[in-house]
Design an enzyme around this catalytic site. Structure first.
Site, mmCIF file in Angstrom:
data_model
loop_
_atom_site.group_PDB
_atom_site.id
_atom_site.type_symbol
_atom_site.label_atom_id
_atom_site.label_comp_id
_atom_site.label_asym_id
_atom_site.label_seq_id
_atom_site.Cartn_x
_atom_site.Cartn_y
_atom_site.Cartn_z
ATOM 1 N N GLN A 132 36.810 24.969 39.518
ATOM 2 C CA GLN A 132 38.483 24.476 39.618
ATOM 3 C C GLN A 132 39.087 25.681 40.781
ATOM 4 O OE1 GLN A 132 39.206 22.444 37.519
ATOM 5 N NE2 GLN A 132 41.253 22.070 38.444
ATOM 6 N N LYS A 134 38.249 18.353 30.720
ATOM 7 C CA LYS A 134 36.598 18.098 31.744
ATOM 8 C C LYS A 134 35.822 18.471 30.749
ATOM 9 C CE LYS A 134 38.078 18.448 36.458
ATOM 10 N NZ LYS A 134 38.699 19.240 37.242
ATOM 11 N N ASP A 170 32.071 17.688 43.068
ATOM 12 C CA ASP A 170 33.554 17.492 43.571
ATOM 13 C C ASP A 170 33.422 16.569 44.895
ATOM 14 O OD1 ASP A 170 35.552 17.693 42.082
ATOM 15 O OD2 ASP A 170 35.399 20.036 41.687
HETATM 16 N N1 GUN Z 1 42.231 20.922 41.422
HETATM 17 C C1 GUN Z 1 42.793 19.785 41.117
HETATM 18 N N2 GUN Z 1 41.930 18.982 41.657
HETATM 19 C C2 GUN Z 1 40.804 19.202 41.575
HETATM 20 C C3 GUN Z 1 39.156 18.795 41.657
HETATM 21 O O1 GUN Z 1 39.768 17.160 41.408
HETATM 22 N N3 GUN Z 1 38.449 19.661 41.665
HETATM 23 C C4 GUN Z 1 38.582 20.821 41.741
HETATM 24 N N4 GUN Z 1 37.391 21.304 41.666
HETATM 25 N N5 GUN Z 1 39.434 21.688 41.414
HETATM 26 C C5 GUN Z 1 40.884 20.967 41.594
#
Ligand code: GUN
Length: 304
Positions: free
Chosen positions: A96, A52, A119
């Site tokens: 995350q 990311k 998100d």
């Molecule tokens: N962990 C697995 N997928 C995601 C996601 O799309 N966003 C976040 N914040 N954590 C994750």
């Protein structure tokens, strides 16, 4: 022959569009910024966050990677979120998941300013999505819609069956499909006679988190299959159940001792008119949509 829906190529096109928007904003003195919060050391999360942050750099966004220790408390995390909410150089906040047990993830996600909730996990954004108002939609379901639209797969009037009802994928995917005028059925672990329902699907979205769960008997020939699952398999028995005779997979498995399978059994893809492979299908869209959401949040926050 089934058409493979190339998520990597679609994600690349979206990222190029995002980079163009970032350049337009730069001319106005605006640089969208993402805070990526990675708690402790979960190997998969480390890989995702690295990717990311790297994508932010590639597209010209600012990013700040913040790494609290795995002993962090909910209170300390709330202080961090409050600080990020207040920072003018941060347009998007991504925490995350998963978080360590002692951290109350719900309390934390609710504390993120909905305007920075890239998100799309905040109840305000979930509510806006359901109400059909402009919202930051969760990245993976938003990516599913992009794949369908950019592959010219008709959604309006189609029967879309979503298997899985998570807050992060299943529910928002169903809502987005509904807004595109699909007839939507949501199935889950308690659904009776699941195959009789999945066999009605023109668009079948598998988001259950169980390796190869969707088998050929569950698919209507000619359906479009969107496989959201990412499951790592490590045993020879599992490998043979999904990939017996597949030389390319055999090589990966021999080299790494594991390989990835989605929620759809590879044999089921053979019945589809089009499908997203795993890996290389929905996965790449998640980061592309996160970038798109961050730019969108930057613009919305400035009334653009
Ligand atoms: N962990 C697995 N997928 C995601 C996601 O799309 N966003 C976040 N914040 N954590 C994750």
């Amino acid at each position: 022959m089934s058409k493979v829906l190339d998520g990597t190529a679609i994600a690349a096109a979206i990222k190029q569009e995002v980079a163009e928007e970032v350049r337009t904003l730069a001319a106005k003195g605006i640089r969208p910024g993402l805070a990526a919060v990675l708690v402790g050391s979960v190997p998969a999360s480390e890989i995702y966050v690295r990717s990311k942050v790297q994508t932010c750099a590639d597209l010209g966004l600012f990013s700040d990677r913040i790494t609290p220790p795995d002993t962090v408390t909910t209170e300390e995390m709330l202080d961090l979120v409050a600080a990020l909410n207040a920072r003018d150089d941060i347009d998007g906040i991504l925490i995350q998941l998963p978080l360590p047990k002692q951290v109350d993830a719900k309390v934390l996600l609710d504390a993120i300013d909905p305007a920075k909730d890239v998100d799309g996990f905040h109840p305000v954004n979930a509510g806006r999505l359901q109400a059909g108002r402009p919202a930051l939609a969760p990245c993976t379901p938003a990516g599913v819609i992009e794949i369908l639209k950019r592959s010219q797969i008709p959604i309006s009037g189609a029967h879309a069956v979503v298997v899985g009802r998570s807050d992060i994928v299943g529910k928002p995917a169903a809502m987005l499909l509904l807004h595109e005028n699909a007839t939507v059925t949501i199935c889950h672990s308690k659904t009776r006679d699941l195959p009789s329902i999945t066999r009605q699907a023109d668009i079948l979205v598998a988001a259950i988190g169980r390796p190869g769960f969707i088998t050929p008997e569950m698919v209507k020939p000619g359906a479009t299959i969107i496989d959201v699952g990412i499951n790592r398999i490590t045993t020879r028995e599992e490998f043979d159940r999904f990939f017996a005779g597949n030389e390319k997979r055999e090589a990966t498995f021999a080299k790494r001792g594991s390989t990835i399978v989605g929620d759809v059994h590879p044999k089921a893809f053979e019945l589809a008119s089009a499908y997203t492979p795993v890996p290389g299908g929905v996965g790449p869209l998640t980061i592309a949509m996160l970038m798109a959401n961050t730019v969108r949040a930057a613009k919305m926050r400035r009334g653009l």
